[in-house]
Design an enzyme around this catalytic site. Structure first.
Site, PDB file in Angstrom:
ATOM      1  N   SER A 109     -96.361 -61.118 -96.506  1.00 27.51           N
ATOM      2  CA  SER A 109     -95.949 -62.287 -97.275  1.00 27.51           C
ATOM      3  C   SER A 109     -95.231 -63.332 -96.422  1.00 27.51           C
ATOM      4  O   SER A 109     -94.620 -63.024 -95.399  1.00 27.51           O
ATOM      5  CB  SER A 109     -95.013 -61.845 -98.411  1.00 27.51           C
ATOM      6  OG  SER A 109     -93.941 -61.083 -97.897  1.00 27.51           O
ATOM      7  N   GLN A 111     -92.138 -65.043 -95.858  1.00 22.12           N
ATOM      8  CA  GLN A 111     -90.856 -64.452 -96.223  1.00 22.12           C
ATOM      9  C   GLN A 111     -89.757 -64.865 -95.271  1.00 22.12           C
ATOM     10  O   GLN A 111     -89.996 -65.435 -94.211  1.00 22.12           O
ATOM     11  CB  GLN A 111     -90.970 -62.927 -96.196  1.00 22.12           C
ATOM     12  CG  GLN A 111     -91.330 -62.371 -94.824  1.00 22.12           C
ATOM     13  CD  GLN A 111     -91.508 -60.860 -94.838  1.00 22.12           C
ATOM     14  OE1 GLN A 111     -90.615 -60.125 -94.419  1.00 22.12           O
ATOM     15  NE2 GLN A 111     -92.660 -60.395 -95.315  1.00 22.12           N
ATOM     16  N   HIS A 113     -85.382 -63.353 -94.385  1.00 19.56           N
ATOM     17  CA  HIS A 113     -84.362 -62.360 -94.697  1.00 19.56           C
ATOM     18  C   HIS A 113     -83.009 -63.059 -94.801  1.00 19.56           C
ATOM     19  O   HIS A 113     -82.719 -63.980 -94.021  1.00 19.56           O
ATOM     20  CB  HIS A 113     -84.331 -61.276 -93.626  1.00 19.56           C
ATOM     21  CG  HIS A 113     -85.667 -60.636 -93.410  1.00 19.56           C
ATOM     22  ND1 HIS A 113     -86.339 -59.969 -94.400  1.00 19.56           N
ATOM     23  CD2 HIS A 113     -86.475 -60.595 -92.322  1.00 19.56           C
ATOM     24  CE1 HIS A 113     -87.493 -59.532 -93.935  1.00 19.56           C
ATOM     25  NE2 HIS A 113     -87.607 -59.906 -92.680  1.00 19.56           N
ATOM     26  N   LYS A 136     -80.803 -58.694 -92.461  1.00 20.40           N
ATOM     27  CA  LYS A 136     -81.948 -58.013 -91.869  1.00 20.40           C
ATOM     28  C   LYS A 136     -82.560 -58.817 -90.723  1.00 20.40           C
ATOM     29  O   LYS A 136     -83.735 -59.156 -90.754  1.00 20.40           O
ATOM     30  CB  LYS A 136     -82.998 -57.725 -92.948  1.00 20.40           C
ATOM     31  CG  LYS A 136     -84.101 -56.758 -92.511  1.00 20.40           C
ATOM     32  CD  LYS A 136     -85.208 -56.712 -93.571  1.00 20.40           C
ATOM     33  CE  LYS A 136     -86.374 -55.859 -93.094  1.00 20.40           C
ATOM     34  NZ  LYS A 136     -87.539 -55.969 -93.966  1.00 20.40           N
ATOM     35  N   GLU A 138     -84.528 -59.111 -87.379  1.00 15.33           N
ATOM     36  CA  GLU A 138     -85.521 -58.128 -86.937  1.00 15.33           C
ATOM     37  C   GLU A 138     -86.257 -58.585 -85.692  1.00 15.33           C
ATOM     38  O   GLU A 138     -86.358 -59.788 -85.394  1.00 15.33           O
ATOM     39  CB  GLU A 138     -86.523 -57.826 -88.051  1.00 15.33           C
ATOM     40  CG  GLU A 138     -87.399 -58.996 -88.452  1.00 15.33           C
ATOM     41  CD  GLU A 138     -88.285 -58.689 -89.654  1.00 15.33           C
ATOM     42  OE1 GLU A 138     -87.867 -57.917 -90.530  1.00 15.33           O
ATOM     43  OE2 GLU A 138     -89.387 -59.258 -89.721  1.00 15.33           O
ATOM     44  N   HIS A 278     -91.347 -66.460 -91.867  1.00 17.85           N
ATOM     45  CA  HIS A 278     -92.353 -65.811 -91.035  1.00 17.85           C
ATOM     46  C   HIS A 278     -93.335 -65.040 -91.895  1.00 17.85           C
ATOM     47  O   HIS A 278     -93.094 -64.795 -93.088  1.00 17.85           O
ATOM     48  CB  HIS A 278     -91.704 -64.872 -90.007  1.00 17.85           C
ATOM     49  CG  HIS A 278     -90.894 -63.766 -90.607  1.00 17.85           C
ATOM     50  ND1 HIS A 278     -89.614 -63.958 -91.083  1.00 17.85           N
ATOM     51  CD2 HIS A 278     -91.164 -62.451 -90.809  1.00 17.85           C
ATOM     52  CE1 HIS A 278     -89.136 -62.813 -91.543  1.00 17.85           C
ATOM     53  NE2 HIS A 278     -90.052 -61.880 -91.399  1.00 17.85           N
ATOM     54  N   ARG A 297     -89.443 -63.421-100.696  1.00 22.04           N
ATOM     55  CA  ARG A 297     -90.865 -63.738-100.551  1.00 22.04           C
ATOM     56  C   ARG A 297     -91.241 -64.995-101.319  1.00 22.04           C
ATOM     57  O   ARG A 297     -90.640 -65.307-102.343  1.00 22.04           O
ATOM     58  CB  ARG A 297     -91.725 -62.569-101.046  1.00 22.04           C
ATOM     59  CG  ARG A 297     -91.497 -61.252-100.321  1.00 22.04           C
ATOM     60  CD  ARG A 297     -92.370 -60.153-100.896  1.00 22.04           C
ATOM     61  NE  ARG A 297     -92.169 -58.876-100.202  1.00 22.04           N
ATOM     62  CZ  ARG A 297     -91.240 -57.984-100.535  1.00 22.04           C
ATOM     63  NH1 ARG A 297     -90.445 -58.219-101.571  1.00 22.04           N
ATOM     64  NH2 ARG A 297     -91.125 -56.867 -99.852  1.00 22.04           N
ATOM     65  N   LYS A 303     -96.274 -59.216-104.731  1.00 21.26           N
ATOM     66  CA  LYS A 303     -94.917 -58.855-105.141  1.00 21.26           C
ATOM     67  C   LYS A 303     -94.174 -60.076-105.680  1.00 21.26           C
ATOM     68  O   LYS A 303     -94.658 -61.215-105.631  1.00 21.26           O
ATOM     69  CB  LYS A 303     -94.153 -58.241-103.967  1.00 21.26           C
ATOM     70  CG  LYS A 303     -94.747 -56.932-103.474  1.00 21.26           C
ATOM     71  CD  LYS A 303     -93.925 -56.342-102.328  1.00 21.26           C
ATOM     72  CE  LYS A 303     -94.499 -55.024-101.847  1.00 21.26           C
ATOM     73  NZ  LYS A 303     -93.709 -54.432-100.739  1.00 21.26           N
TER      74      LYS A 303
END
Length: 423
Positions: A109, A111, A113, A136, A138, A278, A297, A303
């Protein structure tokens, strides 16, 4: 009897629609090679993620006892280390990081964080959606050729798409487009005005009327399929067609004209901090993050979409894709280990490539680590008495704080990826 500071752990597998099916997935390959208990490959099943850590959603187990890793570490706090436990407020043996293998067949997706403050608010307001109060950040380290959308494109490139891609421009009100274009050549692309102009464009696209954006997307896809492509669009034509085939009529496809299209080779990595939009597109990667599963998202997903929170929490820091690349460096005098050290404290990752028959010694690391064999076989040893474990492809081990270890390759190249944290 004193517990050994190095021991095997059993990871968990996540099956998501975007994962690679059967043994085409590194996740399934590693699980099969390691003889993961109860695992049997089904060729039509999408094996998306292999989790290694203590996250409550799907914690790893101590292989010898099937005890949850976090529970075991809470009884052996020296394995986490006093300094790390203090700095990251470790409770219940919960590690500051989560280590994963991802195998991506379909685009993930669009999205981002949340940062730490936002994560706490989202968790308090919507604990059914945002299930922990942690941020989050990453990092994705490519195991195979890997593609992704990462961060906002430089402003002049977005402005060029607005001028040559009428279907994209149709989603942005004229006044917003004109103001953005006038600021796109600014010498301060991350200034407040420039960020607001980018936010206005992104918001206009992501909140566009469904009938309008679907009609424009149909025009765009038909034009590309007919080979009517402006020179400036050539680099994203195939991506548009691919993403639309996977998610027909989805607004997320238009993010191709807003985000950097990054193509990595094995051994290259990108880092995405809080508020960076991203979408991973394809490939197999090692992924490490702060110990959270929070995702906001807005497209390319079945979702829940939370467009208001996505739009309001992004950084809008437009930059070339090089901004997100992690430059590897040598690791503490070792011969065969490369350090990937993103600008956050929760984790770093080592890629260890030991030639056949050779050894690689790692000095003690102040905090805990988790390592997985991604190619070949060998051995890890530690301590004055030469304690050791045999390791094959897919084997995952935990290494306690302040333990010196040595990796020994078998009769072929031995590759290990090791995530760790220090205070």
């Amino acid at each position: 009897m004193k517990a050994a500071p190095v021991f095997k752990i059993t990871p968990t597998i996540q099956e998501y629609d975007w994962g690679k099916p059967g043994l085409s997935s590194k996740v399934a390959q590693f699980a099969t090679a390691a003889g993961l208990a109860g695992f049997s490959v089904k060729e039509s099943t999408p094996y998306a993620e292999l989790w290694m850590g203590t996250h409550t959603k799907s914690p790893s187990l101590v292989s010898s006892t099937s005890e949850p890793l976090g529970a075991y570490l809470s009884k052996n706090p020296s394995f986490i280390g006093e300094a790390v436990a203090h700095k990251f407020h470790v409770t219940d043996g919960n590690l500051p990081f989560l280590f994963k293998v991802l195998a991506i067949q379909k685009a993930l997706s669009i999205q981002s964080h949340p940062d730490l403050a936002t994560a706490k608010v989202l968790h308090a307001d919507h604990p059914d959606i945002y299930k922990d109060p942690n941020h989050k950040p990453e990092m994705a380290l490519a195991l195979t050729p890997f593609t992704a959308l990462c961060g906002f494109l430089p402003l002049p490139i977005i402005a060029k798409y607005l001028s040559v891609t009428p279907e994209f421009a149709a989603l942005v009100p004229t006044a917003i487009a004109e103001r953005f274009t006038s600021l796109s050549t600014s010498s301060t692309p991350t200034g407040l005005e420039e960020k607001q102009a980018l936010k206005d464009v992104f918001s206009a696209v992501m909140t566009a009327d469904e009938a309008e954006f679907k009609a424009q997307l149909t025009k765009l896809v038909d034009r590309y399929a007919a080979g009517k492509v402006h020179e400036e669009e050539l680099s994203v034509k195939e991506l548009v067609l691919r993403v639309n085939e996977q998610f027909p009529g989805d607004i997320g496809t238009f993010c191709v004209f807003l985000l950097n299209y990054v193509q990595l080779q094995p051994g290259e990595a990108v880092f995405l901090g809080a508020g960076e939009p991203h979408a991973y597109i394809s490939g197999d990667i090692m992924e490490c993050m702060a110990n959270s599963d929070n995702v906001i998202r807005a497209g390319l997903t079945p979702k829940l979409r939370d467009i208001p929170n996505l739009v309001s929490t992004l950084t809008y820091a437009a930059a070339p894709p090089t901004k997100h690349k992690v430059q590897p460096s040598p690791f503490r005098g070792t011969a065969h280990s490369t350090l990937y050290d993103p600008p956050i404290p929760e984790f770093s990752v080592l890629q260890v490539v030991v030639p056949a028959g050779e050894k690689e010694r790692h000095p003690p690391i102040q905090g805990p680590s988790i390592a997985i064999v991604t190619e070949g076989s060998g051995q890890v040893s530690w301590g004055l008495s030469g304690d050791n474990l045999d390791l094959g492809e897919g084997t995952v081990v935990f290494v306690g704080a302040d333990v010196e270890v040595e990796f020994t390759a078998g009769d072929a190249k031995f590759v290990v990826h090791r995530a760790f944290v220090e205070a």
